[in-house]
Design an enzyme around this catalytic site. Structure first.
Site, PDB file in Angstrom:
ATOM      1  N   LYS A 108      38.040  50.195  36.050  1.00 14.54           N
ATOM      2  CA  LYS A 108      38.873  51.079  37.353  1.00 14.54           C
ATOM      3  C   LYS A 108      40.021  50.453  38.183  1.00 14.54           C
ATOM      4  O   LYS A 108      40.513  50.606  38.912  1.00 14.54           O
ATOM      5  CB  LYS A 108      37.736  51.676  38.128  1.00 14.54           C
ATOM      6  CG  LYS A 108      36.176  52.243  37.649  1.00 14.54           C
ATOM      7  CD  LYS A 108      35.305  52.211  38.722  1.00 14.54           C
ATOM      8  CE  LYS A 108      34.421  52.985  37.833  1.00 14.54           C
ATOM      9  NZ  LYS A 108      33.098  52.843  39.005  1.00 14.54           N
ATOM     10  N   GLU A 128      46.125  45.918  34.235  1.00  7.67           N
ATOM     11  CA  GLU A 128      44.694  45.195  34.311  1.00  7.67           C
ATOM     12  C   GLU A 128      44.893  44.263  36.067  1.00  7.67           C
ATOM     13  O   GLU A 128      45.955  43.826  36.452  1.00  7.67           O
ATOM     14  CB  GLU A 128      44.416  43.735  33.509  1.00  7.67           C
ATOM     15  CG  GLU A 128      43.464  43.388  33.628  1.00  7.67           C
ATOM     16  CD  GLU A 128      41.829  44.614  33.592  1.00  7.67           C
ATOM     17  OE1 GLU A 128      42.793  45.333  35.243  1.00  7.67           O
ATOM     18  OE2 GLU A 128      41.501  44.290  33.256  1.00  7.67           O
ATOM     19  N   ASP A 129      44.150  44.508  36.773  1.00  7.26           N
ATOM     20  CA  ASP A 129      43.591  43.869  38.210  1.00  7.26           C
ATOM     21  C   ASP A 129      43.636  42.585  37.696  1.00  7.26           C
ATOM     22  O   ASP A 129      44.535  41.959  38.589  1.00  7.26           O
ATOM     23  CB  ASP A 129      42.709  44.462  38.775  1.00  7.26           C
ATOM     24  CG  ASP A 129      41.907  44.526  38.547  1.00  7.26           C
ATOM     25  OD1 ASP A 129      41.730  43.700  37.024  1.00  7.26           O
ATOM     26  OD2 ASP A 129      40.308  45.101  38.306  1.00  7.26           O
ATOM     27  N   ASP A 138      40.684  36.875  34.505  1.00  7.72           N
ATOM     28  CA  ASP A 138      39.342  35.658  34.927  1.00  7.72           C
ATOM     29  C   ASP A 138      39.428  34.744  33.580  1.00  7.72           C
ATOM     30  O   ASP A 138      40.125  34.166  33.097  1.00  7.72           O
ATOM     31  CB  ASP A 138      38.090  36.721  35.054  1.00  7.72           C
ATOM     32  CG  ASP A 138      36.987  35.999  36.511  1.00  7.72           C
ATOM     33  OD1 ASP A 138      37.304  34.415  36.869  1.00  7.72           O
ATOM     34  OD2 ASP A 138      35.932  35.943  36.081  1.00  7.72           O
ATOM     35  N   PHE A 179      36.005  34.153  44.554  1.00  8.43           N
ATOM     36  CA  PHE A 179      35.685  36.110  44.237  1.00  8.43           C
ATOM     37  C   PHE A 179      36.369  36.743  45.282  1.00  8.43           C
ATOM     38  O   PHE A 179      36.282  37.109  46.309  1.00  8.43           O
ATOM     39  CB  PHE A 179      33.935  36.257  43.782  1.00  8.43           C
ATOM     40  CG  PHE A 179      33.880  37.718  43.523  1.00  8.43           C
ATOM     41  CD1 PHE A 179      33.850  37.857  42.312  1.00  8.43           C
ATOM     42  CD2 PHE A 179      33.839  38.379  44.639  1.00  8.43           C
ATOM     43  CE1 PHE A 179      33.326  38.757  41.843  1.00  8.43           C
ATOM     44  CE2 PHE A 179      33.735  39.770  43.767  1.00  8.43           C
ATOM     45  CZ  PHE A 179      33.694  40.311  42.861  1.00  8.43           C
ATOM     46  N   VAL A 180      36.901  37.856  44.648  1.00 12.03           N
ATOM     47  CA  VAL A 180      37.624  38.102  45.004  1.00 12.03           C
ATOM     48  C   VAL A 180      38.117  40.306  45.231  1.00 12.03           C
ATOM     49  O   VAL A 180      37.336  40.219  44.911  1.00 12.03           O
ATOM     50  CB  VAL A 180      39.814  38.585  44.584  1.00 12.03           C
ATOM     51  CG1 VAL A 180      40.421  36.054  45.933  1.00 12.03           C
ATOM     52  CG2 VAL A 180      40.326  38.297  43.786  1.00 12.03           C
ATOM     53  N   ARG A 205      37.744  48.488  46.807  1.00 21.44           N
ATOM     54  CA  ARG A 205      38.586  48.733  46.141  1.00 21.44           C
ATOM     55  C   ARG A 205      39.402  49.104  47.255  1.00 21.44           C
ATOM     56  O   ARG A 205      40.617  48.969  46.542  1.00 21.44           O
ATOM     57  CB  ARG A 205      37.956  50.191  44.766  1.00 21.44           C
ATOM     58  CG  ARG A 205      37.235  48.796  44.037  1.00 21.44           C
ATOM     59  CD  ARG A 205      37.064  50.558  42.785  1.00 21.44           C
ATOM     60  NE  ARG A 205      35.823  49.859  41.770  1.00 21.44           N
ATOM     61  CZ  ARG A 205      35.904  49.463  40.808  1.00 21.44           C
ATOM     62  NH1 ARG A 205      36.890  48.468  40.362  1.00 21.44           N
ATOM     63  NH2 ARG A 205      34.276  49.200  40.415  1.00 21.44           N
TER      64      ARG A 205
HETATM   65  P1  IMP Z   1      37.416  38.628  32.252  1.00 23.33           P
HETATM   66  O1  IMP Z   1      36.689  37.415  32.700  1.00 23.33           O
HETATM   67  O2  IMP Z   1      39.041  38.293  32.330  1.00 23.33           O
HETATM   68  O3  IMP Z   1      36.918  39.481  31.125  1.00 23.33           O
HETATM   69  O4  IMP Z   1      37.547  40.165  33.560  1.00 23.33           O
HETATM   70  C1  IMP Z   1      36.286  40.442  33.345  1.00 23.33           C
HETATM   71  C2  IMP Z   1      36.654  41.816  34.920  1.00 23.33           C
HETATM   72  O5  IMP Z   1      35.832  40.956  35.681  1.00 23.33           O
HETATM   73  C3  IMP Z   1      37.957  41.596  35.470  1.00 23.33           C
HETATM   74  O6  IMP Z   1      38.159  42.781  34.621  1.00 23.33           O
HETATM   75  C4  IMP Z   1      37.897  42.596  36.920  1.00 23.33           C
HETATM   76  O7  IMP Z   1      36.708  43.875  36.848  1.00 23.33           O
HETATM   77  C5  IMP Z   1      36.224  41.155  36.803  1.00 23.33           C
HETATM   78  N1  IMP Z   1      36.553  40.265  37.899  1.00 23.33           N
HETATM   79  C6  IMP Z   1      36.670  38.801  36.806  1.00 23.33           C
HETATM   80  N2  IMP Z   1      36.991  38.323  38.482  1.00 23.33           N
HETATM   81  C7  IMP Z   1      36.845  39.166  39.809  1.00 23.33           C
HETATM   82  C8  IMP Z   1      37.169  38.738  40.773  1.00 23.33           C
HETATM   83  O8  IMP Z   1      37.573  37.448  41.781  1.00 23.33           O
HETATM   84  N3  IMP Z   1      36.581  39.928  42.278  1.00 23.33           N
HETATM   85  C9  IMP Z   1      36.212  41.249  41.398  1.00 23.33           C
HETATM   86  N4  IMP Z   1      36.156  41.091  39.604  1.00 23.33           N
HETATM   87  C10 IMP Z   1      36.304  40.343  39.468  1.00 23.33           C
HETATM   88 MG    MG Z   2      39.352  45.659  35.398  1.00 22.79          MG
END
Ligand code: IMP
Ligand code: MG
Length: 177
Positions: free
Chosen positions: A41, A97-98, A101, A150-151, A163
Protein backbone atom coordinates in the site's frame (compact mmCIF):
# COMPACT_ATOMS: atom_id res chain seq x y z
CA UNK A 1 -1.91 7.68 23.54
CA UNK A 2 0.06 8.94 20.60
CA UNK A 3 3.67 8.38 19.53
CA UNK A 4 5.95 11.34 19.09
CA UNK A 5 7.10 11.76 15.50
CA UNK A 6 10.18 13.75 14.52
CA UNK A 7 10.12 15.18 11.01
CA UNK A 8 12.91 13.81 8.82
CA UNK A 9 11.81 15.10 5.40
CA UNK A 10 9.35 18.00 5.19
CA UNK A 11 6.37 18.22 2.87
CA UNK A 12 8.12 20.96 0.89
CA UNK A 13 11.32 18.93 0.48
CA UNK A 14 9.25 15.96 -0.71
CA UNK A 15 7.33 18.07 -3.22
CA UNK A 16 10.50 19.66 -4.62
CA UNK A 17 12.28 16.35 -5.00
CA UNK A 18 9.27 14.63 -6.60
CA UNK A 19 9.07 17.52 -9.07
CA UNK A 20 12.76 16.95 -9.99
CA UNK A 21 12.19 13.21 -10.36
CA UNK A 22 9.17 13.89 -12.57
CA UNK A 23 11.31 15.96 -14.92
CA UNK A 24 14.13 13.43 -15.02
CA UNK A 25 11.76 10.52 -15.68
CA UNK A 26 9.79 12.43 -18.33
CA UNK A 27 13.05 13.23 -20.14
CA UNK A 28 14.16 9.62 -20.05
CA UNK A 29 10.93 8.34 -21.63
CA UNK A 30 10.55 11.28 -24.05
CA UNK A 31 8.50 10.27 -27.13
CA UNK A 32 7.25 7.11 -25.40
CA UNK A 33 4.75 6.23 -22.69
CA UNK A 34 5.36 4.77 -19.25
CA UNK A 35 3.37 2.17 -17.32
CA UNK A 36 3.64 2.76 -13.58
CA UNK A 37 3.48 -0.31 -11.35
CA UNK A 38 2.68 0.99 -7.89
CA UNK A 39 3.46 -1.30 -4.98
CA UNK A 40 0.56 -1.36 -2.47
CA UNK A 41 0.00 0.00 0.00
CA UNK A 42 2.95 2.24 0.77
CA UNK A 43 3.86 3.19 -2.79
CA UNK A 44 0.45 4.69 -3.58
CA UNK A 45 0.96 8.16 -2.11
CA UNK A 46 4.27 8.63 -3.92
CA UNK A 47 2.88 7.17 -7.16
CA UNK A 48 0.04 9.71 -7.28
CA UNK A 49 2.33 12.67 -6.63
CA UNK A 50 4.91 11.46 -9.13
CA UNK A 51 2.32 10.70 -11.82
CA UNK A 52 1.07 14.30 -11.63
CA UNK A 53 4.59 15.50 -12.47
CA UNK A 54 5.07 13.33 -15.56
CA UNK A 55 4.61 15.01 -18.93
CA UNK A 56 4.62 11.82 -21.03
CA UNK A 57 1.57 9.51 -21.45
CA UNK A 58 1.09 7.50 -18.24
CA UNK A 59 -0.89 4.39 -17.30
CA UNK A 60 -1.02 2.89 -13.81
CA UNK A 61 -1.48 -0.56 -12.34
CA UNK A 62 -1.12 -1.90 -8.80
CA UNK A 63 0.47 -4.92 -7.22
CA UNK A 64 0.51 -6.03 -3.60
CA UNK A 65 3.24 -8.28 -2.23
CA UNK A 66 4.28 -9.43 1.21
CA UNK A 67 7.30 -11.24 2.58
CA UNK A 68 6.78 -14.86 3.54
CA UNK A 69 7.56 -15.75 7.14
CA UNK A 70 9.40 -13.47 9.47
CA UNK A 71 12.04 -10.89 8.79
CA UNK A 72 14.95 -13.11 9.81
CA UNK A 73 14.21 -15.52 6.96
CA UNK A 74 16.62 -14.72 4.18
CA UNK A 75 14.99 -16.85 1.48
CA UNK A 76 13.63 -13.74 -0.23
CA UNK A 77 10.39 -15.56 -0.95
CA UNK A 78 7.63 -13.07 -1.46
CA UNK A 79 3.92 -13.76 -1.79
CA UNK A 80 1.83 -11.95 -4.39
CA UNK A 81 -1.34 -10.77 -2.62
CA UNK A 82 -2.75 -8.87 -5.58
CA UNK A 83 -1.40 -9.25 -9.10
CA UNK A 84 -1.48 -6.68 -11.89
CA UNK A 85 -4.75 -6.25 -13.79
CA UNK A 86 -3.07 -5.87 -17.18
CA UNK A 87 -0.25 -7.50 -19.12
CA UNK A 88 3.03 -5.56 -19.13
CA UNK A 89 4.42 -7.26 -22.24
CA UNK A 90 6.08 -4.72 -24.52
CA UNK A 91 5.53 -1.80 -22.10
CA UNK A 92 7.99 0.59 -20.48
CA UNK A 93 7.41 -0.41 -16.87
CA UNK A 94 8.46 1.81 -14.00
CA UNK A 95 8.00 0.23 -10.57
CA UNK A 96 7.17 2.86 -7.96
CA UNK A 97 7.91 1.96 -4.35
CA UNK A 98 7.97 3.78 -1.03
CA UNK A 99 11.21 2.37 0.33
CA UNK A 100 14.00 -0.09 -0.46
CA UNK A 101 15.25 -1.57 2.79
CA UNK A 102 16.81 -5.08 2.69
CA UNK A 103 15.97 -5.16 -1.02
CA UNK A 104 14.31 -8.59 -0.78
CA UNK A 105 10.85 -7.47 -1.88
CA UNK A 106 12.07 -5.51 -4.87
CA UNK A 107 14.57 -8.10 -5.97
CA UNK A 108 11.78 -10.69 -6.13
CA UNK A 109 9.33 -8.29 -7.73
CA UNK A 110 11.73 -7.16 -10.45
CA UNK A 111 12.59 -10.76 -11.38
CA UNK A 112 8.89 -11.62 -11.47
CA UNK A 113 8.08 -8.65 -13.73
CA UNK A 114 11.11 -9.23 -15.96
CA UNK A 115 9.78 -12.69 -16.86
CA UNK A 116 6.63 -11.05 -18.28
CA UNK A 117 8.67 -9.46 -21.09
CA UNK A 118 8.24 -5.70 -20.64
CA UNK A 119 9.97 -3.50 -23.20
CA UNK A 120 11.95 -1.94 -20.34
CA UNK A 121 11.90 -2.22 -16.57
CA UNK A 122 13.09 0.45 -14.14
CA UNK A 123 12.67 1.17 -10.45
CA UNK A 124 11.88 4.43 -8.71
CA UNK A 125 11.83 4.58 -4.92
CA UNK A 126 11.02 7.54 -2.73
CA UNK A 127 13.35 6.40 0.04
CA UNK A 128 16.41 4.17 0.19
CA UNK A 129 18.20 2.78 3.24
CA UNK A 130 21.42 1.56 1.59
CA UNK A 131 22.97 0.45 4.91
CA UNK A 132 20.28 -2.22 5.30
CA UNK A 133 20.72 -3.89 1.91
CA UNK A 134 21.17 -7.69 1.88
CA UNK A 135 20.15 -8.28 -1.76
CA UNK A 136 21.49 -6.37 -4.71
CA UNK A 137 18.80 -4.23 -6.35
CA UNK A 138 19.34 -1.76 -9.15
CA UNK A 139 17.57 1.46 -8.21
CA UNK A 140 17.21 3.83 -11.18
CA UNK A 141 15.63 6.78 -9.37
CA UNK A 142 15.87 7.60 -5.66
CA UNK A 143 14.11 10.43 -3.88
CA UNK A 144 16.18 10.42 -0.70
CA UNK A 145 18.79 8.18 0.89
CA UNK A 146 18.03 7.95 4.59
CA UNK A 147 19.83 6.49 7.62
CA UNK A 148 18.88 3.17 9.19
CA UNK A 149 15.87 4.50 11.10
CA UNK A 150 12.26 3.31 11.04
CA UNK A 151 10.25 5.97 9.24
CA UNK A 152 6.55 6.66 8.68
CA UNK A 153 4.41 8.96 6.58
CA UNK A 154 3.88 9.55 2.87
CA UNK A 155 2.60 5.98 2.56
CA UNK A 156 4.84 4.31 5.13
CA UNK A 157 3.19 2.82 8.19
CA UNK A 158 3.87 1.69 11.70
CA UNK A 159 1.28 -1.04 12.40
CA UNK A 160 -0.91 0.39 9.59
CA UNK A 161 -0.88 3.90 11.07
CA UNK A 162 0.65 7.16 9.90
CA UNK A 163 0.51 6.46 6.15
CA UNK A 164 -1.44 9.69 5.69
CA UNK A 165 1.19 12.03 7.16
CA UNK A 166 2.22 14.57 4.50
CA UNK A 167 5.88 14.35 5.62
CA UNK A 168 8.34 11.54 6.45
CA UNK A 169 9.12 11.20 10.13
CA UNK A 170 10.82 8.95 12.66
CA UNK A 171 8.55 7.43 15.32
CA UNK A 172 9.73 7.84 18.90
CA UNK A 173 7.94 5.02 20.68
CA UNK A 174 6.06 5.94 23.87
CA UNK A 175 8.77 4.62 26.19
CA UNK A 176 11.57 6.41 24.27
CA UNK A 177 9.86 9.77 23.95
P1 IMP B 1 12.59 -4.75 1.92
O1 IMP B 1 13.29 -5.10 3.22
O2 IMP B 1 13.48 -3.90 1.05
O3 IMP B 1 12.09 -5.98 1.24
O4 IMP B 1 11.34 -3.85 2.32
C1 IMP B 1 10.13 -4.43 2.62
C2 IMP B 1 9.09 -3.48 3.10
O5 IMP B 1 9.36 -3.16 4.46
C3 IMP B 1 8.97 -2.11 2.44
O6 IMP B 1 8.28 -2.12 1.21
C4 IMP B 1 8.17 -1.37 3.49
O7 IMP B 1 6.81 -1.68 3.37
C5 IMP B 1 8.73 -1.96 4.78
N1 IMP B 1 9.70 -1.05 5.43
C6 IMP B 1 11.04 -1.07 5.37
N2 IMP B 1 11.58 -0.07 6.08
C7 IMP B 1 10.52 0.63 6.59
C8 IMP B 1 10.41 1.81 7.43
O8 IMP B 1 11.39 2.45 7.85
N3 IMP B 1 9.14 2.19 7.73
C9 IMP B 1 8.03 1.54 7.30
N4 IMP B 1 8.09 0.45 6.52
C10 IMP B 1 9.32 0.00 6.18
MG1 MG C 1 6.51 -1.11 0.33
Amino acid sequence: MSDKICVLITEEELENRICELGKEISEHYQGESVHLVSVLKGGVFFTCELAKRLTIPVSIDFMSVSSYGNDTKSSGVVKVIKDLDESIEGKNVLVVEDIVDSGRTLSYLLENLKSRKPKSLRLCTLLDKPERRVTDVQVDYTGFEIPDKFVVGYGLDYMQRYRNLPYVGVVMLEDEA
